[in-house]
Design a protein around this motif. Sequence first.
Motif, short mmCIF file in Angstrom:
data_model
loop_
_atom_site.label_atom_id
_atom_site.label_comp_id
_atom_site.label_asym_id
_atom_site.label_seq_id
_atom_site.Cartn_x
_atom_site.Cartn_y
_atom_site.Cartn_z
N ARG A 1 0.82 -1.20 0.00
CA ARG A 1 0.00 0.00 0.00
C ARG A 1 0.87 1.26 0.00
NH1 ARG A 1 -4.63 1.24 4.55
NH2 ARG A 1 -5.10 3.35 3.88
N LYS B 1 -2.05 10.02 5.14
CA LYS B 1 -2.81 9.97 3.88
C LYS B 1 -3.01 8.52 3.48
CE LYS B 1 -1.57 14.45 2.12
NZ LYS B 1 -0.71 15.20 1.24
N ASP B 2 -3.62 8.30 2.31
CA ASP B 2 -3.86 6.91 1.93
C ASP B 2 -2.58 6.20 1.52
OD1 ASP B 2 -3.60 8.43 -0.26
OD2 ASP B 2 -5.21 7.52 -1.42
N LYS B 3 -1.50 6.98 1.27
CA LYS B 3 -0.21 6.35 0.97
C LYS B 3 0.77 6.58 2.12
CE LYS B 3 0.23 5.24 -3.80
NZ LYS B 3 -0.96 4.45 -3.73
N SER C 1 -6.66 13.66 10.50
CA SER C 1 -5.50 13.09 9.81
C SER C 1 -4.15 13.66 10.23
CB SER C 1 -5.69 13.23 8.31
OG SER C 1 -5.74 14.59 7.98
#
Length: 471
Positions: free
Chosen positions: A153, A283-285, A260
Amino acid sequence: MCPQCEFFYAKETSPMYMAKSKTVFVCNECGYESSKWLGKCPACNSWNSFYEQKVVETKSKGISQSDGKIATPQALNSYEAKETIRTHTGFNELDRVLGGGLVKGSLVLLGGEPGIGKSTLILQICDKIKGDGKVLYVSGEESAEQIKLRADRLGISNEDILFLGETNIELVNQAIINVNPKLVIIDSIQTMYSEEITAAAGSVSQVREITSQVMRVCKSKGITTIIIGHVTKEGNIAGPRVLEHMVDTVLYLEGERYFSYRILRGVKNRFGSTNEIGMFEMKDKGMCEIDNPSDILISEREDNPSGSCIIATMEGTRPLLVELQALTSQTIFGYPRRTANGIDYNRLTLLIAVLEKKAGLMLNSQDVYLNVVSGLKVNEPAADLGIMMVTASSFKNIPIPKDMIILGEVGLTGEVRRINMIEKRVKEAEKLGFKTCLIPESNKKDLKDNYKLDIIGIKDVNEAMKKIGLK
Ligand code: TYD
Ligand code: MG
């Protein structure tokens, strides 16, 4: 056993009795020893402070017993200090908190609440860290598949990262010796156990024993180690002072779980200052650095709000900037209401009384609601001036400048009194981009450095109101 009772007390600590037991319970706070676990320390009265410790048998033959060896002290000046070798972690924010990078051979403790992003941040460091050699990631929490999923991921595919799913510290130490990596990660200290101690994994005695074992192995080989630890509800890593004094650096990752932004704070650092904070965004990464943290704090607030101000509060030795909000509204009938959320109710009523009497604000027909944003609790008098100014700001409907920070304790005659750790608070405000700081006049002499923000000394409440434009 009643610790108050003389007879049992004498029996408990008698050398005869000690010789039989292999472990002893020691108070974390004062060092009192007992052969049984006690809820309350009879010496210093602290609760829940006993932890199990192994009794190491020593020979008591006299002075020179170490096979004829004699320890000779030498002049300190005759030693030469070696340059500390630092490696870059790939995150400037983290390097700054560490004082310029990870010091080779140092032991770092990274604490934080579960789910805050510790494992994610560390995995990213494993990938980005510069220098030769392997990285050994020991996890007792997640399986290899789970870590691989996370690595995918995060876009990490690195031959140098070795994984070991093990919780027995003796086996882990063996693996460290065999691999001889440049960096070892222990995720997390609470899941590891040592066979030598009977207590459950995660207990203070286990945590202490494991840390000292890992330290012995890694320090002797010059391997950098990062230990991850979950914090307890009170905000301490299990075994509060036990771990912090053993390691070289203590970092905390903080933030709201459903929000976040994350703050990385240095609480202790043998190789740098502890005033630094690093800001990240999840974050998503994975974790990303934030270059300009002040922007975020200010952008979270309304553009020009009346009844809002920022103060700097201390959490232990850590400064924290928090927003105070106040709302005053006309009492419709009867008694004026006062509601305090996050500060002491009695303190609020007292400060309102000072505002009425000394600053002439007619709040006796006003309901006053006060809130510390984000659910924090502020229990220190340094917030007094902020509480009063934010109440006055709401009452007069005049905003406090949004790049201003207000500090000071207020006495019953309306005088602004000295507060502690002013330097840390001002540094934090400077770090987060504030431009003006109202501080007690008597604190001005404590500030020796040159700061980028305007520092205004305040003697009493009326002077503060004039400076802000509330009068
Ligand atoms: P984790 O690092 O497992 O937390 P800790 O080790 O401190 O317990 O982080 C878990 C959370 O992070 C989880 O709620 C999912 C989130 N996350 C992201 O938002 N982005 C990501 O890229 C990753 C890997 C996790
Ligand atoms: Mg984790």
